[in-house]
Motif scaffolding. Structure first.
Motif, PDB file in Angstrom:
ATOM      1  N   TYR A 155     -37.599 120.497 -53.499  1.00 45.56           N
ATOM      2  CA  TYR A 155     -37.526 120.860 -52.573  1.00 45.56           C
ATOM      3  C   TYR A 155     -36.140 121.845 -52.093  1.00 45.56           C
ATOM      4  N   CYS A 199     -35.368 114.287 -47.711  1.00 45.14           N
ATOM      5  CA  CYS A 199     -34.712 115.571 -48.681  1.00 45.14           C
ATOM      6  C   CYS A 199     -33.763 116.345 -48.205  1.00 45.14           C
ATOM      7  N   GLU A 215     -40.914 112.905 -45.665  1.00 43.59           N
ATOM      8  CA  GLU A 215     -40.483 113.480 -46.850  1.00 43.59           C
ATOM      9  C   GLU A 215     -39.485 114.630 -46.358  1.00 43.59           C
ATOM     10  N   CYS A 260     -37.340 116.059 -54.271  1.00 43.25           N
ATOM     11  CA  CYS A 260     -36.364 116.682 -53.340  1.00 43.25           C
ATOM     12  C   CYS A 260     -35.475 117.414 -53.810  1.00 43.25           C
ATOM     13  N   TYR A 296     -33.379 110.798 -51.739  1.00 36.94           N
ATOM     14  CA  TYR A 296     -32.820 112.218 -51.513  1.00 36.94           C
ATOM     15  C   TYR A 296     -32.697 112.770 -53.104  1.00 36.94           C
TER      16      TYR A 296
END
Length: 630
Positions: A129, A113, A109, A126, A121
């Motif tokens: 993130y 990301c 992951e 993400c 993505y």
């Protein structure tokens, strides 16, 4: 992976030498010593592929981490618009070995990301993130390490994330290969490995373990807590995919941060809470020969409470809580401290015939800046992870939580600096940990060492010939009157020309044993040096004073030995007092706690009641065990 062609040609051309059997192709080391030599390293290092490191702005690659361990300067966050680090780190002395140990959970992951164009993505996970990294740190970690689950962006059967994990895993292997010195110089050794990151949901207890592979032959991807949320699942998977599989793959596992395990790392039970059986105990003993006694989130040797426990040196870098999740639960003897755990291992052996906790000691940093071996108190900039983040700006005040520290080093006694020799040292537990200094410590046990062994030039050769080194098991006594005798020796860190090492204060023996009823007892004795030597430190300037010792050596016999009582013994080497990292930075900031109104808010911790301005650095040898034949 194959060694470079030039190295292979040199290997074929080299003369035949009496060197260890290698599990992979390399040249024999020119510096091979049968009486072993101490190699200093770090087996707990996180780079940009670990979720907690990356969400705090770490961009260090595995290759950069190894280059740093070899002495190169490392830029770290925060970053300029041009991608230049606004701070940097560099070791005064390179390490002998290191291992990048990025978290196996969510490694796919993290790659997804951070990689535009990769499927996933643009997922909401993400986006969180990238735009709310601190939130992602807590959310993603809780999901993976407590719920043992991926995050919903991985597609059917989690195939997208499992496939994405192969890229970082391949890069970690390639970096280890590129920096492993396969020549006869043997200047630096790398290990391929990772961290298995599990937790106990209700208590927040840490169950984390580092996996170390002997050579470049490794499973196709790291085995994670999500694959099987139990330590026994990890051991079984490693056995199937590596240790018992065809080929040269071999591995071992190192539990860490037992001081934050809320008692679950060494519960005396199986992973599901059921009673431990002999098969489980044997499997744990097989896979976990070592435990991490020290790292930047505290020491796991022993518990101290004023008025309750006697060994005041146990207060060293003790954390205020018993778990890794931040729950406000104070620590206690049953939290997971190794002195207690080893004693419980002897109690379990009385019932099952096998000791699952017969472990040696190492230390490491658990750095989340990709900076293995960055343990100097006067250069500490924090280690990230659960500490103070610096992704966007240099934090005001102290660079890490007050209770954290620079971490420690792993030390291995081996014939040479090669993967096979170092791995064998880990397997036989001929290893020890330090809180940072490069203290050289020896520890042997036998039945008839002479009292003047320290004075003899061949004392180490005699010690090996007449007994066992740290990590070993004493044989049965040769007679009813025999008493175990120990050689304890230590040499201070020599330091560098501009930063000399600290003299030693004392050498201690720690003994724990079970009485006839199975109750555990312990004693800590000063056996060399002088605990009352008057050495100290001026906390206003960090200038030290008082005498110490460059070397200490003694032969000690256990006059109270009872051949019917199981026991373990280890040595603790203690330096003279010096300034802790936090006090050094408080002094540099001009903080005066005598005038509270003048103390900037960012440096309020300098005057906090829990601040420890003075530290006594140390080393802990792996134990030696005695078990009655019955």
């Amino acid at each position: 992976m194959k060694a470079p062609v030039a190295a292979l040609l040199a290997l074929l051309a080299a003369p035949s030498l009496a060197a260890p059997d290698y599990s992979e192709q390399r040249q024999p080391c020119s510096d091979y010593q049968t009486q072993k030599q101490a190699f200093f390293g770090d087996l707990h290092v996180h780079t940009r592929y670990s979720l907690d490191a990356s969400t705090q702005g770490t961009r260090t690659t595995p290759a950069q981490a190894y280059a740093f361990a070899r002495g190169e300067k490392l830029p770290i966050q925060p970053w300029t618009d041009e991608g230049e680090g606004r701070r940097s780190l560099q070791l005064r002395r390179p390490l002998d070995f290191a291992m990048v140990s990025d978290h196996s959970e969510l490694i796919g992951e993290v790659a997804m990301c951070n990689t535009p164009g990769m499927e996933g993505y643009n997922s909401w996970q993400c986006l969180v993130y990238r735009h709310w990294p601190r939130g992602a740190f807590y959310l993603f970690n809780a999901w993976a390490s407590i719920q043992a689950s991926h995050l919903g962006l991985c597609g059917e059967n989690d195939e997208l994330c499992l496939e994405a994990a192969k890229g970082p895993w391949r890069e970690m292997q390639e970096a280890a290969e590129a920096h492993y010195d396969r020549s006869a110089d043997c200047s630096f050794t790398t290990f391929v490995g990772y961290e298995w990151t599990g937790g106990e949901a209700e208590s927040g207890g840490n169950l984390h373990r580092n996996v170390v592979f002997r050579n470049a032959e490794v499973p196709p991807r790291p085995i994670s807590f999500i694959d099987g949320p139990a330590a026994s699942s990890l051991w079984h998977s490693l056995d199937q995919q590596c240790n018992s599989a065809d080929g040269a793959c071999d591995s071992l596992v190192i539990p860490h941060n037992a001081n934050l395990s809320a008692g679950y790392m060494y519960s005396g039970l199986k992973d599901d809470g059921s009673p431990m059986d002999a098969d489980y105990a044997r499997l744990r003993k097989q896979f976990e020969p070592l435990a991490e006694i020290m790292q930047h989130k505290g020491a796991s040797e022993c518990f101290y409470q004023a008025g309750v426990t006697q060994d005041e040196l146990c207060a060293f870098e003790q954390q205020p809580i018993d778990n890794i999740s931040g729950f406000d639960n104070p620590p206690g003897p049953e939290t997971g401290f190794l002195r207690e755990a080893l004693g419980e291992g002897m109690q379990i052996e009385r019932q099952l015939g096998v000791n699952p906790y017969q472990q040696g000691f190492i230390a490491s940093t658990d750095t989340h800046l990709g900076s293995p071996g960055a343990v100097e108190e006067d250069r500490f900039l924090g280690h990230g992870g659960a500490g103070v983040p610096a992704a966007k700006e240099i934090p005001p005040g102290l660079p890490d939580k007050l209770e954290y520290n620079p971490g420690g080093l792993a030390v291995l006694w081996a014939e040479e600096n090669s993967r096979d020799a170092l791995f064998r040292a880990m397997r036989r537990r001929e290893a020890y940990g330090t809180s940072g200094p490069r203290i050289e410590a020896r520890f042997f046990a036998g039945w008839d060492y002479p009292e003047n062994l320290c004075d003899q030039q061949d004392r180490i050769e005699q010690a090996y010939a007449g007994g066992v080194p740290m990590g070993g098991e004493l044989a049965a006594p040769p007679s009813a009157a025999a008493r175990p005798t120990f050689l304890l020796a230590a040499r201070q860190d020599s330091g560098t020309a501009d930063h000399p090492g600290m003299p030693l204060q004392r050498l201690q023996m720690v003994k724990s044993w079970l009485d006839a009823d199975g109750e555990r007892h312990e004693t800590v004795l000063d056996v060399a040096g002088d605990g009352g030597n008057g050495a100290g430190v001026d906390t206003a300037t960090c200038a030290t004073h008082g005498e110490g010792f460059a070397e200490l050596c003694t032969v000690w016999q256990d006059a109270d030995f009872n051949p019917q009582q199981p026991a373990y013994y280890y040595s603790r080497v203690v330096e003279n007092p010096s300034c802790r990292w936090s006090q050094r930075q408080c002094i540099a900031a001009g903080v005066s706690c005598d005038d509270p109104d003048s103390v900037p808010e960012a440096f309020a911790n300098c005057c906090a009641a829990e601040h420890r301005p003075v530290v006594q650095e140390r080393a802990w040898t792996s134990p030696v065990w005695y078990t009655p034949a019955s």
